[in-house]
Design a protein around this motif. Structure first.
Motif, PDB file in Angstrom:
ATOM      1  N   PHE A 150      -7.292   7.320  13.799  1.00  0.00           N
ATOM      2  CA  PHE A 150      -5.979   6.934  13.306  1.00  0.00           C
ATOM      3  C   PHE A 150      -5.359   8.074  12.485  1.00  0.00           C
ATOM      4  O   PHE A 150      -4.176   8.399  12.636  1.00  0.00           O
ATOM      5  N   GLN A 151      -6.182   8.691  11.625  1.00  0.00           N
ATOM      6  CA  GLN A 151      -5.684   9.792  10.803  1.00  0.00           C
ATOM      7  C   GLN A 151      -5.272  10.971  11.671  1.00  0.00           C
ATOM      8  O   GLN A 151      -4.248  11.617  11.429  1.00  0.00           O
ATOM      9  N   ALA A 156      -1.155  14.253  14.137  1.00  0.00           N
ATOM     10  CA  ALA A 156      -0.624  14.842  15.368  1.00  0.00           C
ATOM     11  C   ALA A 156       0.748  14.275  15.713  1.00  0.00           C
ATOM     12  O   ALA A 156       1.509  14.874  16.460  1.00  0.00           O
ATOM     13  N   SER A 157       1.051  13.106  15.164  1.00  0.00           N
ATOM     14  CA  SER A 157       2.312  12.439  15.481  1.00  0.00           C
ATOM     15  C   SER A 157       3.442  12.972  14.622  1.00  0.00           C
ATOM     16  O   SER A 157       3.236  13.597  13.585  1.00  0.00           O
ATOM     17  N   THR A 158       4.669  12.708  15.068  1.00  0.00           N
ATOM     18  CA  THR A 158       5.854  13.062  14.270  1.00  0.00           C
ATOM     19  C   THR A 158       6.389  11.829  13.557  1.00  0.00           C
ATOM     20  O   THR A 158       7.476  11.872  13.000  1.00  0.00           O
ATOM     21  N   ALA A 159       5.621  10.744  13.593  1.00  0.00           N
ATOM     22  CA  ALA A 159       6.093   9.487  13.006  1.00  0.00           C
ATOM     23  C   ALA A 159       5.422   9.226  11.669  1.00  0.00           C
ATOM     24  O   ALA A 159       4.220   9.388  11.517  1.00  0.00           O
ATOM     25  N   SER A 175       2.631   9.903   3.940  1.00  0.00           N
ATOM     26  CA  SER A 175       3.060  11.241   3.519  1.00  0.00           C
ATOM     27  C   SER A 175       4.093  11.819   4.470  1.00  0.00           C
ATOM     28  O   SER A 175       4.992  12.552   4.052  1.00  0.00           O
ATOM     29  N   LEU A 176       3.990  11.485   5.763  1.00  0.00           N
ATOM     30  CA  LEU A 176       4.951  12.043   6.715  1.00  0.00           C
ATOM     31  C   LEU A 176       6.335  11.428   6.533  1.00  0.00           C
ATOM     32  O   LEU A 176       7.353  12.097   6.715  1.00  0.00           O
ATOM     33  N   SER A 177       6.385  10.144   6.158  1.00  0.00           N
ATOM     34  CA  SER A 177       7.682   9.531   5.856  1.00  0.00           C
ATOM     35  C   SER A 177       8.350  10.258   4.709  1.00  0.00           C
ATOM     36  O   SER A 177       9.557  10.512   4.723  1.00  0.00           O
ATOM     37  N   LEU A 178       7.548  10.594   3.702  1.00  0.00           N
ATOM     38  CA  LEU A 178       8.088  11.325   2.554  1.00  0.00           C
ATOM     39  C   LEU A 178       8.441  12.758   2.928  1.00  0.00           C
ATOM     40  O   LEU A 178       9.405  13.330   2.403  1.00  0.00           O
ATOM     41  N   LYS A 179       7.673  13.316   3.863  1.00  0.00           N
ATOM     42  CA  LYS A 179       7.957  14.690   4.295  1.00  0.00           C
ATOM     43  C   LYS A 179       9.305  14.767   4.998  1.00  0.00           C
ATOM     44  O   LYS A 179      10.024  15.766   4.882  1.00  0.00           O
ATOM     45  N   ILE A 180       9.648  13.713   5.729  1.00  0.00           N
ATOM     46  CA  ILE A 180      10.963  13.663   6.374  1.00  0.00           C
ATOM     47  C   ILE A 180      12.062  13.799   5.334  1.00  0.00           C
ATOM     48  O   ILE A 180      13.094  14.438   5.567  1.00  0.00           O
ATOM     49  N   LEU A 181      11.819  13.192   4.160  1.00  0.00           N
ATOM     50  CA  LEU A 181      12.806  13.239   3.070  1.00  0.00           C
ATOM     51  C   LEU A 181      12.659  14.491   2.221  1.00  0.00           C
ATOM     52  O   LEU A 181      13.355  14.640   1.213  1.00  0.00           O
ATOM     53  N   GLU A 182      11.739  15.379   2.627  1.00  0.00           N
ATOM     54  CA  GLU A 182      11.494  16.630   1.909  1.00  0.00           C
ATOM     55  C   GLU A 182      10.974  16.347   0.498  1.00  0.00           C
ATOM     56  O   GLU A 182      11.318  17.035  -0.465  1.00  0.00           O
ATOM     57  N   GLU A 184       7.315  15.218  -1.922  1.00  0.00           N
ATOM     58  CA  GLU A 184       5.906  15.587  -1.957  1.00  0.00           C
ATOM     59  C   GLU A 184       5.108  14.752  -0.952  1.00  0.00           C
ATOM     60  O   GLU A 184       5.323  13.558  -0.823  1.00  0.00           O
ATOM     61  N   SER A 185       4.185  15.402  -0.270  1.00  0.00           N
ATOM     62  CA  SER A 185       3.407  14.716   0.769  1.00  0.00           C
ATOM     63  C   SER A 185       2.244  13.954   0.164  1.00  0.00           C
ATOM     64  O   SER A 185       1.075  14.270   0.358  1.00  0.00           O
ATOM     65  N   THR A 186       2.545  12.921  -0.614  1.00  0.00           N
ATOM     66  CA  THR A 186       1.513  12.035  -1.159  1.00  0.00           C
ATOM     67  C   THR A 186       1.911  10.614  -0.877  1.00  0.00           C
ATOM     68  O   THR A 186       3.069  10.241  -1.020  1.00  0.00           O
ATOM     69  N   ASP A 187       0.927   9.818  -0.462  1.00  0.00           N
ATOM     70  CA  ASP A 187       1.207   8.417  -0.159  1.00  0.00           C
ATOM     71  C   ASP A 187       1.535   7.665  -1.444  1.00  0.00           C
ATOM     72  O   ASP A 187       0.841   7.807  -2.444  1.00  0.00           O
ATOM     73  N   ILE A 188       2.614   6.889  -1.418  1.00  0.00           N
ATOM     74  CA  ILE A 188       3.027   6.152  -2.609  1.00  0.00           C
ATOM     75  C   ILE A 188       3.439   4.744  -2.223  1.00  0.00           C
ATOM     76  O   ILE A 188       3.703   4.452  -1.063  1.00  0.00           O
ATOM     77  N   PHE A 189       3.461   3.873  -3.203  1.00  0.00           N
ATOM     78  CA  PHE A 189       4.065   2.556  -3.030  1.00  0.00           C
ATOM     79  C   PHE A 189       5.425   2.601  -3.688  1.00  0.00           C
ATOM     80  O   PHE A 189       5.594   3.201  -4.740  1.00  0.00           O
ATOM     81  N   ASP A 190       6.383   1.965  -3.087  1.00  0.00           N
ATOM     82  CA  ASP A 190       7.741   2.039  -3.617  1.00  0.00           C
ATOM     83  C   ASP A 190       8.480   0.754  -3.282  1.00  0.00           C
ATOM     84  O   ASP A 190       8.030  -0.039  -2.471  1.00  0.00           O
ATOM     85  N   ASP A 191       9.631   0.582  -3.912  1.00  0.00           N
ATOM     86  CA  ASP A 191      10.433  -0.602  -3.605  1.00  0.00           C
ATOM     87  C   ASP A 191      11.247  -0.355  -2.340  1.00  0.00           C
ATOM     88  O   ASP A 191      11.637   0.775  -2.059  1.00  0.00           O
TER      89      ASP A 191
END
Length: 506
Positions: A150-151, A156-159, A175-182, A184-191
């Protein structure tokens, strides 16, 4: 009644309790003792030893350590005995996981968990159990492999991945979702409102609508293209997909998972393709306009020449020949100008940009007035030119000539039978600062409630006139829009019509 194990003094009853309890235990239970001379003994070994480790109770003698040593996997022997030595030395709990190769079952995973005690004579006793954890280890391994796959797929994915818990109203963004927004590439919880706030305002209605349709179970999953603002202040196009994976008893969504994919490059190519197609379409339209300009403008002026020649032929005494020749010269000059302008259009058809020049609008209106003299044998046409003589607009000469001629000839062609035609040209500045020209007539008028949507269509006619071809207004609108202008109309049946041209000129 609660059985008091520690307060019960009936040894038989307590022994029976232990016997039943141990019989139900699936693990190998043991008491293992190492004396000060390093001798091993097993005061207690449960009967499950045979099932667990394929050794009978009788096998657990002083030499059992050699049997156990041989069965432990070569890779785990050092770990096993080092952990035992450390627990004995430090009198700490003994916990270790190891592999062993059994005669029948083959390679199995085991776990030892034991409490350690040291007696006054130096003996160290271990009280514990051995569990077969092969199935657990297999599951852990499968889970590990699955997580690695999965990792790898994520990397390898762009998603990017998002997971929305609607009960707690929190969203996990990978992290990739955040990377799209430019970011930091760290997984976070958000509203969830975080993403909503950065969606382009023009895309929000469709964005909310698509999500709600899926929440209402109208579509099997949610899919939407929209723009999001990055941390640099620029917009990116993303493809957002999502699906409800958990609902409550009333069908309300509780959890939604989905993906974000950066499709900016794809969208840019798509928009560039649309732009190219529009440019070709516009060029095509200009070519069509050109052919109609040739037939419309030249036919009008050729008709004027014929009318003048007919007047000359009809004048037997030749008393008006000089006046007619003067008109003929004027029409001829205008014809030469028209041909010159059309030639210029031919030269520019291979260029996307149409030739534009500053033109005196009043002069072109006067030229139109001269051109339509004798049109349809009308002798009482009144044309009022209220446009200031100094005023200029940036427009293509041939297009402007065609536009003015179309509106003027239409006003005459569709004149009201009970009154002489009157055409008025008025100039104004729009609130936005753009120059505009209003052309008003007192003709038949058009029922906009019936024909409004068809007014500028090709080959659409609204009056029973033998010369009506339904091409004039179509040509006119295309010419105006080709110059990035716009046109609107107001009309009342039996009263007249007003056309307003708003030029792309301030």
């Amino acid at each position: 009644m609660v059985f008091d194990l520690y307060g019960n003094e009936n040894c038989l009853e307590v022994n029976n309790f232990y016997k039943k309890l141990l019989a139900e235990m699936p693990d190998l239970l043991f008491q293992f003792v190492i004396d000060s001379d390093n001798r091993y003994s097993f005061p207690l070994v449960s009967k499950s030893a045979d099932d667990i480790f394929e050794l009978s109770v009788e096998d657990f003698t002083n030499d059992i350590k050699l049997v156990i040593y041989d069965r432990i996997s070569l890779q785990d022997r050092d770990l096993f005995f080092q952990s035992l030595v450390k627990s004995r030395k430090e009198v700490q709990p003994w916990n270790v996981e190891f592999r062993a190769l059994l005669p029948k079952k083959g390679l199995r995973w085991f776990k030892v968990s034991a409490k350690t005690e040291r007696s006054a004579d130096g003996r160290v006793s271990f009280f514990g159990h051995v569990s077969d954890i092969t199935e657990l280890k297999d599951k852990e391994e499968k889970l590990r492999i699955s997580e690695e796959r999965f990792q790898f797929a994520l990397e390898a994915s762009t998603a990017g991945i998002w997971d929305w818990d609607m009960v707690t109203n929190t969203v996990f963004y990978s992290s990739l979702s955040l990377k799209i927004l430019e970011l930091e590439s760290t997984d976070i919880f958000d509203d969830p409102e975080r993403w909503d706030k950065i969606v382009h305002p023009e895309d929000l209605p469709k964005y909310y609508s698509d999500i709600q349709e899926h929440f209402d179970n109208k579509i099997p999953y949610y899919e939407n293209y929209h723009r999001v603002m990055t941390s640099s202040g620029n917009y990116k196009w993303i493809l957002d997909r999502g699906k409800v994976i958990e609902r409550d008893g009333n069908g309300r969504p509780l959890r939604v998972i989905g993906t974000h994919t950066d499709v900016s490059l794809q969208k840019e190519k798509e928009l560039e393709l649309l732009k190219t197609m529009k440019l070709y379409s516009d060029q095509n339209s200009r070519l069509v306009n050109f052919s109609h300009i040739v037939s419309h403008n030249l036919n009008t002026q050729a008709g004027n020449i014929k009318s003048i020649l007919d007047f000359i032929d009809a004048d037997v005494d030749k008393q008006t020949i000089n006046e007619m020749l003067e008109h003929l010269r004027t029409v001829s000059n205008d014809l030469n100008d028209t041909i010159a302008n059309l030639t210029q259009i031919v030269k520019t058809q291979s260029n996307i940009n149409i030739a534009v020049a500053p033109l005196r609008l009043s002069e072109y209106i006067e030229k139109t007035i001269t051109t339509i003299k004798g049109y349809d044998k009308q002798t009482k046409v009144t044309i009022v030119n209220n446009v200031p003589k100094y005023l200029t607009i940036n427009f293509n000469p041939a297009y402007l000539e065609s536009v003015l001629l179309n509106f003027t000839t239409n006003a005459i062609k569709y004149a009201h039978p009970d009154r002489d035609p009157v055409v008025v040209f008025d100039f104004s500045i729009e609130p936005e600062g753009y120059k505009s020209l209003k052309i008003t007539d007192n003709g038949l008028g058009i029922d906009l409630a019936v024909y409004g949507d068809l007014l500028f269509g090709m080959y659409k006619t609204f009056h029973k006139h033998q010369e009506a071809r339904g091409i004039g207004l179509y040509i006119t609108r295309n010419q105006i829009e080709a110059m990035k202008g716009s046109i609107s109309v107001e009309s009342k049946v039996g009263v007249g019509t007003s056309f307003k041209i708003i030029f792309n000129d301030i």
